[in-house]
Design a protein around this motif. Sequence first.
Motif, short mmCIF file in Angstrom:
data_model
loop_
_atom_site.label_atom_id
_atom_site.label_comp_id
_atom_site.label_asym_id
_atom_site.label_seq_id
_atom_site.Cartn_x
_atom_site.Cartn_y
_atom_site.Cartn_z
N HIS A 148 22.35 50.55 -42.50
CA HIS A 148 23.43 49.82 -41.83
C HIS A 148 24.11 50.73 -40.81
N GLU A 167 21.89 45.65 -39.83
CA GLU A 167 21.46 45.88 -41.22
C GLU A 167 19.96 45.66 -41.28
N LYS A 170 18.48 42.83 -39.09
CA LYS A 170 19.45 41.76 -38.88
C LYS A 170 20.69 42.29 -38.16
N TYR A 172 24.39 41.55 -36.84
CA TYR A 172 25.52 40.67 -37.11
C TYR A 172 26.71 40.99 -36.21
N THR A 174 30.69 40.82 -36.94
CA THR A 174 31.55 40.70 -38.11
C THR A 174 32.90 40.10 -37.73
N ASP A 178 34.48 40.22 -43.36
CA ASP A 178 33.25 39.43 -43.45
C ASP A 178 32.18 40.09 -42.59
N SER A 179 31.34 40.91 -43.23
CA SER A 179 30.34 41.67 -42.48
C SER A 179 29.18 40.80 -42.00
N HIS A 180 29.08 39.56 -42.48
CA HIS A 180 28.00 38.66 -42.09
C HIS A 180 28.55 37.39 -41.44
N HIS A 181 29.63 37.54 -40.69
CA HIS A 181 30.27 36.37 -40.07
C HIS A 181 29.31 35.58 -39.19
N LEU A 183 25.23 35.75 -37.51
CA LEU A 183 23.93 36.41 -37.34
C LEU A 183 23.45 36.19 -35.91
N ASP A 186 17.61 38.01 -36.52
CA ASP A 186 17.10 38.59 -37.77
C ASP A 186 15.83 39.41 -37.54
#
Length: 260
Positions: A148, A167, A170, A172, A174, A178-181, A183, A186
Amino acid sequence: MTRMRIVALAGITAVASAAALAIPAGAEAADPQDTTAARCTYPADVLDLTNWKMTLPTGEDEDPTEITQPDLATFSAKPWFQVTGDCDAVRFRSAVDGVTTGGSSYPRAELREMTDGGEEEADWSTTEGTHTLVVDEAFMALPNDKPHLVGAQIHGGDDDVTVFRLEGSKLYITKGDDSHHHLVTDDYELGTEFEAKFVARNGKIDVYYDGERETTISDDGDTNYFKAGAYTQANCENSDPCDGGNYGEVRISGLKVTHS
């Protein structure tokens, strides 16, 4: 786990810090016979760093090395902060065993926005004016086990507001914790350059990837500033081996901030 590494550019030059500074761990002197070094010895030869300061993953515990202007104009530290061999970008590298700031458990080789020619720390509100950061960058390497890495962000007060976070494959955007707000993709491939852009105004932040708006985040913070570089989201507790060969790295070829 297989290490995630690529080498996209060859011929990285050796570099030297300003004579008035103590050289941090990892810094090396420039070779006077190196013609590339003569063209672009310092990151400030490639990027406009007038209103920035640099934090390195070196120094004392919770007291990392910081380089401010005017020293930043003639500073470089191999391998953490150096120009590429063809002088078209700057590499930022942060190993998992690097020194961290007091407010984070992760190391960084990262620029922090300043004002007044680098003398004062930037501090602006999303509800007044328009504030824009454009970064042309590529993620070059990820740490083992927890691959990450953050490459650009808006920070506010004591916490992140929004960042570009990779990550694995993927990517992202954020929003606060919320680290996956959102995408973005991928299937990001290391070494792929893209344009990251934040535009903050009217209590909102529009976030763009390669010119396309990906998401809009509501925010009314008044202590915001931009950051860019390699903010590795791993350390010796979750990534092995615990040494300088295990790192996150970002290449930045363009960096522009505007306030209106």
